[in-house]
Design an enzyme around this catalytic site. Sequence first.
Site, PDB file in Angstrom:
ATOM      1  CG  ASP A   1      -1.890   1.069   1.333  1.00  0.00           C
ATOM      2  OD1 ASP A   1      -3.091   0.774   1.205  1.00  0.00           O
ATOM      3  OD2 ASP A   1      -1.467   2.233   1.527  1.00  0.00           O
TER       4      ASP A   1
ATOM      5  CD  GLU B   1      -4.342   3.323  -1.198  1.00  0.00           C
ATOM      6  OE1 GLU B   1      -5.273   2.527  -1.475  1.00  0.00           O
ATOM      7  OE2 GLU B   1      -3.845   3.415  -0.072  1.00  0.00           O
TER       8      GLU B   1
ATOM      9  CG  ASP C   1      -4.500   8.768 -11.887  1.00  0.00           C
ATOM     10  OD1 ASP C   1      -4.818   8.244 -10.808  1.00  0.00           O
ATOM     11  OD2 ASP C   1      -5.323   9.138 -12.746  1.00  0.00           O
TER      12      ASP C   1
ATOM     13  CG  ASN D   1      -4.698  11.232  -4.750  1.00  0.00           C
ATOM     14  OD1 ASN D   1      -4.087  11.451  -5.777  1.00  0.00           O
ATOM     15  ND2 ASN D   1      -5.420  10.151  -4.576  1.00  0.00           N
TER      16      ASN D   1
HETATM   17  N1  LIG Z   1      -4.937   9.360  -7.953  1.00  0.00           N
HETATM   18  C1  LIG Z   1      -5.595   8.254  -7.596  1.00  0.00           C
HETATM   19  N2  LIG Z   1      -5.973   8.105  -6.301  1.00  0.00           N
HETATM   20  C2  LIG Z   1      -6.601   6.972  -5.943  1.00  0.00           C
HETATM   21  C3  LIG Z   1      -6.894   5.954  -6.839  1.00  0.00           C
HETATM   22  N3  LIG Z   1      -7.521   4.950  -6.190  1.00  0.00           N
HETATM   23  C4  LIG Z   1      -7.626   5.353  -4.895  1.00  0.00           C
HETATM   24  N4  LIG Z   1      -7.063   6.567  -4.722  1.00  0.00           N
HETATM   25  C5  LIG Z   1      -6.952   7.378  -3.510  1.00  0.00           C
HETATM   26  O1  LIG Z   1      -6.150   6.697  -2.580  1.00  0.00           O
HETATM   27  C6  LIG Z   1      -6.409   7.237  -1.297  1.00  0.00           C
HETATM   28  C7  LIG Z   1      -6.391   6.104  -0.258  1.00  0.00           C
HETATM   29  O2  LIG Z   1      -6.163   6.662   0.962  1.00  0.00           O
HETATM   30  P1  LIG Z   1      -6.298   5.855   2.322  1.00  0.00           P
HETATM   31  O3  LIG Z   1      -6.787   4.485   2.088  1.00  0.00           O
HETATM   32  O4  LIG Z   1      -7.107   6.699   3.249  1.00  0.00           O
HETATM   33  O5  LIG Z   1      -4.882   5.711   2.905  1.00  0.00           O
HETATM   34  P2  LIG Z   1      -3.522   6.532   2.768  1.00  0.00           P
HETATM   35  O6  LIG Z   1      -3.734   7.987   2.618  1.00  0.00           O
HETATM   36  O7  LIG Z   1      -2.747   5.858   1.685  1.00  0.00           O
HETATM   37  O8  LIG Z   1      -2.796   6.346   4.121  1.00  0.00           O
HETATM   38  P3  LIG Z   1      -2.129   5.094   4.722  1.00  0.00           P
HETATM   39  O9  LIG Z   1      -2.566   3.900   3.933  1.00  0.00           O
HETATM   40  O10 LIG Z   1      -2.631   5.046   6.116  1.00  0.00           O
HETATM   41  O11 LIG Z   1      -0.648   5.325   4.655  1.00  0.00           O
HETATM   42  C8  LIG Z   1      -7.752   7.950  -1.381  1.00  0.00           C
HETATM   43  O12 LIG Z   1      -7.537   9.335  -1.324  1.00  0.00           O
HETATM   44  C9  LIG Z   1      -8.258   7.570  -2.797  1.00  0.00           C
HETATM   45  O13 LIG Z   1      -8.983   8.637  -3.405  1.00  0.00           O
HETATM   46  C10 LIG Z   1      -6.508   6.148  -8.211  1.00  0.00           C
HETATM   47  O14 LIG Z   1      -6.712   5.310  -9.092  1.00  0.00           O
HETATM   48  N5  LIG Z   1      -5.869   7.311  -8.528  1.00  0.00           N
END
Ligand SMILES: Nc1nc2c(ncn2[C@@H]2O[C@H](COP(=O)(O)OP(=O)(O)OP(=O)(O)O)[C@@H](O)[C@H]2O)c(=O)[nH]1
Length: 408
Positions: free
Chosen positions: A267, A309, A284, A275
């Site tokens: 992850d 992610e 992306d 983002n």
């Molecule tokens: N740019 C982009 N963002 C994505 C995509 N799929 C998911 N996300 C974003 O990934 C983020 C996931 O964040 P969280 O699951 O809260 O976790 P995190 O911020 O990575 O924090 P930790 O996992 O605790 O380190 C969200 O803001 C989603 O909008 C994608 O295909 N493209």
Amino acid sequence: MLRALPGQLAAALPYALLLALPAWLVNHVARIPAGLQLFVDNLPLLLSGICVLLAFGFHRGRTLVVALAAGLAYWGMSLAEAVSDNRGVLLFSLAQLALCLNLTLFAFVRERGMLSKFGLTRLGFIALQVAVIAGLVALDSSLLAAVLELQLVDIVWLERLYIPQVILLLLLPALVILIVRNLLQPGATHAAFLAAFLAVVFAAFRPDLPYWDSFYMSAALVILTFGLLQDSYRMAFRDELTGLPARRAMQHKLNTLGNEYAIAMLDVDHFKKFNDTHGHEVGDQVLKMVASHLGAVTGGGTAYRYGGEEFTIIFPRRNIKQCIPHLSKVRENIENYTLVLRRRERPRKAEKGRRQRGRNPPTKRVSVTISIGVAERNQKWTTPRDVMEAADKALYRAKEKGRNQISR
Ligand SMILES: Nc1nc2c(ncn2[C@@H]2O[C@H](COP(=O)(O)OP(=O)(O)OP(=O)(O)O)[C@@H](O)[C@H]2O)c(=O)[nH]1
């Protein structure tokens, strides 16, 4: 581009076989039984119908149009063979030329529906070509006949082929364009269009041999159908953004695992914050960068995009101890990689741009880290689902412990 070359060569192998098969059949199948002759003669028409139906079902408008054009071209070629004067050569050559040019043109056209305005315009375009070819053949112009007979170069083996040199000259730039299109934007559809183009050219080399053109036009249509199926498979099993195999492909892989395997869940750290700070588009780009590192994982692992992610790497026939060095390498590679982002909002005027670049550097540098949880099949975790759950819990621990690390 070079890194993808072995994969591209492997992808080209079925097409190479399909292009060699008709020549082999003509030379090795001594006689086609009487009952089958009508079937072989009409095989390209049947295959055209099948390909058109599949393309319609899979919503692939470009393949639908070129498969229809191929059926019509073969119909024209068959009619041409029954005409012994100049009009036969003209009809055969124009049918072949039109089909090849359509294959090149439609490699550049976007998929935009079939029964929409665009789809119907494309069908109208093919109908127009049929009318123009029929008109030219009916005109029976002696000038056109003379042009087709022109000998541009004096090469013996070229003279032995039935294809007029003028047609070859027109096809050459189209072929080069299609090759460049394949190199710049590889994909099943473009590869199939290129291979089908070659099959159509080969069809015109020796139409004097029994079933030669029928076999080669059949090969062109099998190639188009194969490309269509491959493209649909890719859409179902590949992740569009990262190009990694998608979750559906992972599910298939999980069903084939034996008694020893390890699964890692990965992850991107603080991706939400990333983002929010840099925007979704940059997010992306980061996912693509991470995916390219994961895709290059060593130790027999295969990476999948699990969703968002989150990624998964499956190591068949490996235990945790064996795969940790490979996961560490991936984690370090990502940590050490700096992604250079070009500024998006570029001033239109050159002078203004120069002044702004003086003040702000035109690029931005970002980097990310990933956390990894890994688990293996053992007496406690006996199914792939158990192992994935264990890896997910391990990932949670890696996050708790401060991220950018591997937990087991
Ligand atoms: N740019 C982009 N963002 C994505 C995509 N799929 C998911 N996300 C974003 O990934 C983020 C996931 O964040 P969280 O699951 O809260 O976790 P995190 O911020 O990575 O924090 P930790 O996992 O605790 O380190 C969200 O803001 C989603 O909008 C994608 O295909 N493209």
